[in-house]
Design a protein around this motif. Structure first.
Motif, PDB file in Angstrom:
ATOM      1  N   VAL A 150      52.601 -42.260  35.092  1.00  0.00           N
ATOM      2  CA  VAL A 150      53.500 -42.489  35.348  1.00  0.00           C
ATOM      3  C   VAL A 150      54.678 -40.965  35.612  1.00  0.00           C
ATOM      4  O   VAL A 150      54.134 -40.420  34.177  1.00  0.00           O
ATOM      5  CB  VAL A 150      54.422 -43.620  34.340  1.00  0.00           C
ATOM      6  N   ALA A 151      55.555 -40.565  35.707  1.00  0.00           N
ATOM      7  CA  ALA A 151      55.801 -39.137  35.628  1.00  0.00           C
ATOM      8  C   ALA A 151      57.634 -39.626  35.575  1.00  0.00           C
ATOM      9  O   ALA A 151      58.307 -40.613  36.769  1.00  0.00           O
ATOM     10  CB  ALA A 151      56.274 -38.934  36.944  1.00  0.00           C
ATOM     11  N   ILE A 152      58.277 -39.401  34.349  1.00  0.00           N
ATOM     12  CA  ILE A 152      59.444 -39.609  34.163  1.00  0.00           C
ATOM     13  C   ILE A 152      60.916 -38.687  34.264  1.00  0.00           C
ATOM     14  O   ILE A 152      59.836 -36.978  33.080  1.00  0.00           O
ATOM     15  CB  ILE A 152      59.894 -40.104  32.273  1.00  0.00           C
ATOM     16  N   ARG A 153      61.056 -38.286  35.372  1.00  0.00           N
ATOM     17  CA  ARG A 153      61.527 -36.538  35.581  1.00  0.00           C
ATOM     18  C   ARG A 153      63.317 -36.402  36.535  1.00  0.00           C
ATOM     19  O   ARG A 153      63.430 -37.603  36.561  1.00  0.00           O
ATOM     20  CB  ARG A 153      60.605 -36.230  36.687  1.00  0.00           C
ATOM     21  N   ALA A 154      63.762 -34.573  35.961  1.00  0.00           N
ATOM     22  CA  ALA A 154      65.265 -35.388  37.221  1.00  0.00           C
ATOM     23  C   ALA A 154      64.236 -34.578  37.727  1.00  0.00           C
ATOM     24  O   ALA A 154      64.071 -33.286  38.014  1.00  0.00           O
ATOM     25  CB  ALA A 154      66.033 -34.437  35.762  1.00  0.00           C
ATOM     26  N   SER A 155      65.539 -35.286  39.081  1.00  0.00           N
ATOM     27  CA  SER A 155      65.214 -34.368  40.385  1.00  0.00           C
ATOM     28  C   SER A 155      66.500 -35.506  41.207  1.00  0.00           C
ATOM     29  O   SER A 155      66.779 -36.798  40.887  1.00  0.00           O
ATOM     30  CB  SER A 155      63.704 -35.256  40.815  1.00  0.00           C
ATOM     31  N   GLY A 164      60.309 -45.566  42.564  1.00  0.00           N
ATOM     32  CA  GLY A 164      60.333 -45.509  41.036  1.00  0.00           C
ATOM     33  C   GLY A 164      61.916 -46.084  41.202  1.00  0.00           C
ATOM     34  O   GLY A 164      62.068 -46.312  42.270  1.00  0.00           O
ATOM     35  N   GLN A 165      62.674 -46.282  40.073  1.00  0.00           N
ATOM     36  CA  GLN A 165      63.608 -46.609  40.322  1.00  0.00           C
ATOM     37  C   GLN A 165      64.602 -45.216  39.288  1.00  0.00           C
ATOM     38  O   GLN A 165      64.155 -44.610  38.259  1.00  0.00           O
ATOM     39  CB  GLN A 165      63.580 -47.249  39.036  1.00  0.00           C
ATOM     40  N   ARG A 166      65.617 -44.843  39.970  1.00  0.00           N
ATOM     41  CA  ARG A 166      67.094 -43.820  39.042  1.00  0.00           C
ATOM     42  C   ARG A 166      67.865 -44.776  38.073  1.00  0.00           C
ATOM     43  O   ARG A 166      67.934 -45.512  38.702  1.00  0.00           O
ATOM     44  CB  ARG A 166      67.544 -43.074  40.587  1.00  0.00           C
ATOM     45  N   VAL A 167      67.431 -44.121  37.010  1.00  0.00           N
ATOM     46  CA  VAL A 167      67.736 -45.043  35.876  1.00  0.00           C
ATOM     47  C   VAL A 167      69.049 -44.529  35.614  1.00  0.00           C
ATOM     48  O   VAL A 167      69.428 -44.837  34.638  1.00  0.00           O
ATOM     49  CB  VAL A 167      66.722 -45.705  34.450  1.00  0.00           C
ATOM     50  N   SER A 168      69.315 -42.993  35.413  1.00  0.00           N
ATOM     51  CA  SER A 168      69.926 -43.056  34.881  1.00  0.00           C
ATOM     52  C   SER A 168      70.655 -41.322  35.626  1.00  0.00           C
ATOM     53  O   SER A 168      70.240 -40.715  36.606  1.00  0.00           O
ATOM     54  CB  SER A 168      70.041 -42.304  33.650  1.00  0.00           C
ATOM     55  N   ALA A 169      72.203 -41.084  35.951  1.00  0.00           N
ATOM     56  CA  ALA A 169      72.758 -39.820  36.008  1.00  0.00           C
ATOM     57  C   ALA A 169      72.241 -38.999  34.975  1.00  0.00           C
ATOM     58  O   ALA A 169      72.016 -39.160  33.754  1.00  0.00           O
ATOM     59  CB  ALA A 169      73.837 -39.473  36.561  1.00  0.00           C
ATOM     60  N   SER A 269      69.399 -36.848  38.021  1.00  0.00           N
ATOM     61  CA  SER A 269      68.856 -38.125  37.966  1.00  0.00           C
ATOM     62  C   SER A 269      67.506 -38.408  37.707  1.00  0.00           C
ATOM     63  O   SER A 269      66.767 -36.926  37.346  1.00  0.00           O
ATOM     64  CB  SER A 269      69.521 -39.031  39.293  1.00  0.00           C
ATOM     65  N   LEU A 270      67.726 -39.219  36.403  1.00  0.00           N
ATOM     66  CA  LEU A 270      66.257 -39.434  36.216  1.00  0.00           C
ATOM     67  C   LEU A 270      65.441 -40.144  36.819  1.00  0.00           C
ATOM     68  O   LEU A 270      66.422 -41.755  36.583  1.00  0.00           O
ATOM     69  CB  LEU A 270      66.647 -39.337  34.344  1.00  0.00           C
ATOM     70  N   TRP A 271      64.466 -40.798  36.745  1.00  0.00           N
ATOM     71  CA  TRP A 271      63.792 -40.987  37.632  1.00  0.00           C
ATOM     72  C   TRP A 271      62.261 -41.623  37.207  1.00  0.00           C
ATOM     73  O   TRP A 271      62.353 -40.586  36.452  1.00  0.00           O
ATOM     74  CB  TRP A 271      62.971 -40.675  39.275  1.00  0.00           C
ATOM     75  N   VAL A 272      62.074 -43.204  37.294  1.00  0.00           N
ATOM     76  CA  VAL A 272      60.540 -43.526  36.508  1.00  0.00           C
ATOM     77  C   VAL A 272      59.572 -43.576  37.572  1.00  0.00           C
ATOM     78  O   VAL A 272      59.916 -44.800  38.393  1.00  0.00           O
ATOM     79  CB  VAL A 272      60.672 -44.718  35.773  1.00  0.00           C
ATOM     80  N   LEU A 273      59.135 -42.431  37.793  1.00  0.00           N
ATOM     81  CA  LEU A 273      57.710 -43.034  38.981  1.00  0.00           C
ATOM     82  C   LEU A 273      56.205 -43.056  39.230  1.00  0.00           C
ATOM     83  O   LEU A 273      55.635 -43.051  37.819  1.00  0.00           O
ATOM     84  CB  LEU A 273      57.839 -41.274  40.063  1.00  0.00           C
ATOM     85  N   SER A 292      62.026 -48.432  31.923  1.00  0.00           N
ATOM     86  CA  SER A 292      63.508 -47.940  32.762  1.00  0.00           C
ATOM     87  C   SER A 292      64.868 -48.855  32.378  1.00  0.00           C
ATOM     88  O   SER A 292      65.516 -48.429  31.887  1.00  0.00           O
ATOM     89  CB  SER A 292      63.463 -48.804  34.210  1.00  0.00           C
ATOM     90  N   LYS A 293      64.232 -50.623  31.702  1.00  0.00           N
ATOM     91  CA  LYS A 293      65.415 -51.530  30.475  1.00  0.00           C
ATOM     92  C   LYS A 293      66.108 -50.375  29.838  1.00  0.00           C
ATOM     93  O   LYS A 293      67.263 -49.885  29.702  1.00  0.00           O
ATOM     94  CB  LYS A 293      65.185 -51.674  30.487  1.00  0.00           C
ATOM     95  N   ARG A 294      65.302 -49.396  28.705  1.00  0.00           N
ATOM     96  CA  ARG A 294      65.415 -48.959  27.498  1.00  0.00           C
ATOM     97  C   ARG A 294      66.681 -47.202  27.678  1.00  0.00           C
ATOM     98  O   ARG A 294      67.455 -46.839  27.594  1.00  0.00           O
ATOM     99  CB  ARG A 294      64.117 -48.468  26.711  1.00  0.00           C
ATOM    100  N   LEU A 295      66.353 -46.736  28.831  1.00  0.00           N
ATOM    101  CA  LEU A 295      66.978 -45.634  29.556  1.00  0.00           C
ATOM    102  C   LEU A 295      67.744 -45.808  30.641  1.00  0.00           C
ATOM    103  O   LEU A 295      69.318 -45.036  29.823  1.00  0.00           O
ATOM    104  CB  LEU A 295      65.883 -44.841  30.904  1.00  0.00           C
ATOM    105  N   ARG A 296      68.114 -47.257  31.107  1.00  0.00           N
ATOM    106  CA  ARG A 296      69.815 -47.129  31.075  1.00  0.00           C
ATOM    107  C   ARG A 296      70.049 -47.509  30.400  1.00  0.00           C
ATOM    108  O   ARG A 296      72.041 -47.358  30.825  1.00  0.00           O
ATOM    109  CB  ARG A 296      69.787 -48.691  31.570  1.00  0.00           C
ATOM    110  N   GLU A 297      70.220 -48.403  29.365  1.00  0.00           N
ATOM    111  CA  GLU A 297      70.859 -47.709  27.680  1.00  0.00           C
ATOM    112  C   GLU A 297      71.091 -47.506  27.078  1.00  0.00           C
ATOM    113  O   GLU A 297      72.499 -46.902  26.673  1.00  0.00           O
ATOM    114  CB  GLU A 297      69.425 -49.316  26.791  1.00  0.00           C
TER     115      GLU A 297
END
Length: 307
Positions: A150-155, A164-169, A269-273, A292-297
């Motif tokens: 899993v990669a958690i990256r800004a892109s 993956g999912q875009r979870v936040s700006a 944007s922050l992505w979970v990929l 993803s849920k916690r990052l949106r929070e």
């Protein structure tokens, strides 16, 4: 090439992981870090292979390790095998229904330090049979080769071969030390700051929107030093420089003050990929849903001006 193929068939595959790592990094020490071993192990294994086969794989130069022509030929075959193994591994991983075993995650020090640490610990507490292995780096690790699950990256635009999912700006702003802010006019503008000493983004974050914005707005003569991680940039700002930080770092530091509002051109944007072949793995699916849920929070920390 026939003799090289024979070597590939008869030699422990591990040695070719070492050769690829040294060729890619140009350094035995960097290769050792990537492989999770010490530098002497890398040097010993490669030297023994060279002696046993009567070939020289690398020219040892002051600037690093450069593959020889013999090595280049071997690397072509080794990389093909590496890709084949990776495809097999992905297929197996994607069918894994167990909530146990190792799960490798890659992210940056910025997000781990300021956002993700407690999210990871919560997941580990709820899933004690899953061992999280977190790789902190600004490099883009290959999910296809299983460098990470899993990669958690800004892109602004993640690679097309990943899902993956875009979870936040993710917002960025200009910061300075509280003492520096006290010297500025009450409604300071960018023009008031351009002549100050700035800290710029180093090589590993030179592709970020921050670098592009600074290239277009800050005189090169004002950039007195660079740093290649945002926590390093923060340390320099605390010492008196002006610089750009993600708001999740700058807003939570009592020694810093935001000098200008968040700059829209730098927003990303922050992505979970994940790789599509592993997204149905039980542990990968559980982890990405939790994160993803916690990052949106926590999006109010990542992009406070959107709240």
């Amino acid at each position: 090439m026939h003799s090289l193929s024979a070597i590939m068939q008869n030699e422990d595959w591990d040695i070719f992981r070492y050769v690829i790592a040294v060729a890619d990094s140009g350094s035995a020490i960097a290769a050792a870090r990537k492989l999770g071993v010490n530098g002497s192990t890398v040097l010993r294994r490669i030297s023994r292979f060279e002696e046993d086969r009567g070939i020289r794989l690398f020219d040892r130069l002051q600037t690093g390790y450069t593959p020889t022509l013999q090595c280049e030929a071997l690397l072509k075959t080794a990389r093909e095998i590496q890709e084949s193994i990776a495809i097999i591994d992905l297929g197996i991983a994607g069918q894994d229904v167990r909530f146990e075993g190792q799960l490798t995650v890659t992210t940056t020090d910025t997000f781990l330090e300021n956002i993700l640490a407690d999210i990871f610990l919560e997941f580990s507490s709820n899933n004690p049979l899953i061992q999280l292995d977190v790789t902190v780096t600004n490099e883009r690790l290959s999910l296809t080769r299983r460098d990470a699950d899993v990669a958690i990256r800004a892109s602004k635009k993640p690679p097309e071969h990943l899902v993956g999912q875009r979870v936040s700006a993710v917002s960025f702003a200009v910061y300075g030390a509280v003492s520096l802010a006290a010297e500025l006019p009450p409604a300071a503008t960018l023009d008031d700051l351009k002549a100050r000493s700035w800290i710029g983004p180093g090589e590993s974050i030179s592709g970020s929107p921050v670098a592009a914005w600074m290239d277009g707005n800050i005189p090169a003569t004002s950039i007195k030093l660079t740093a290649d991680t945002f926590p390093s940039v923060r340390a320099c700002i605390q010492s008196g420089a002006v610089g750009v930080l993600p708001c999740c770092i700058g807003d939570n530091n009592a020694r810093l003050q935001k000098l200008l509002p968040a700059v829209r051109e730098m927003e990303t944007s922050l992505w979970v990929l994940v790789h599509p072949d592993v997204r149905r793995s039980a542990k990968v699916s559980a982890f990405t849903k939790h994160v993803s849920k916690r990052l949106r929070e926590k999006s109010h920390l990542l992009a406070p001006e959107h709240v």
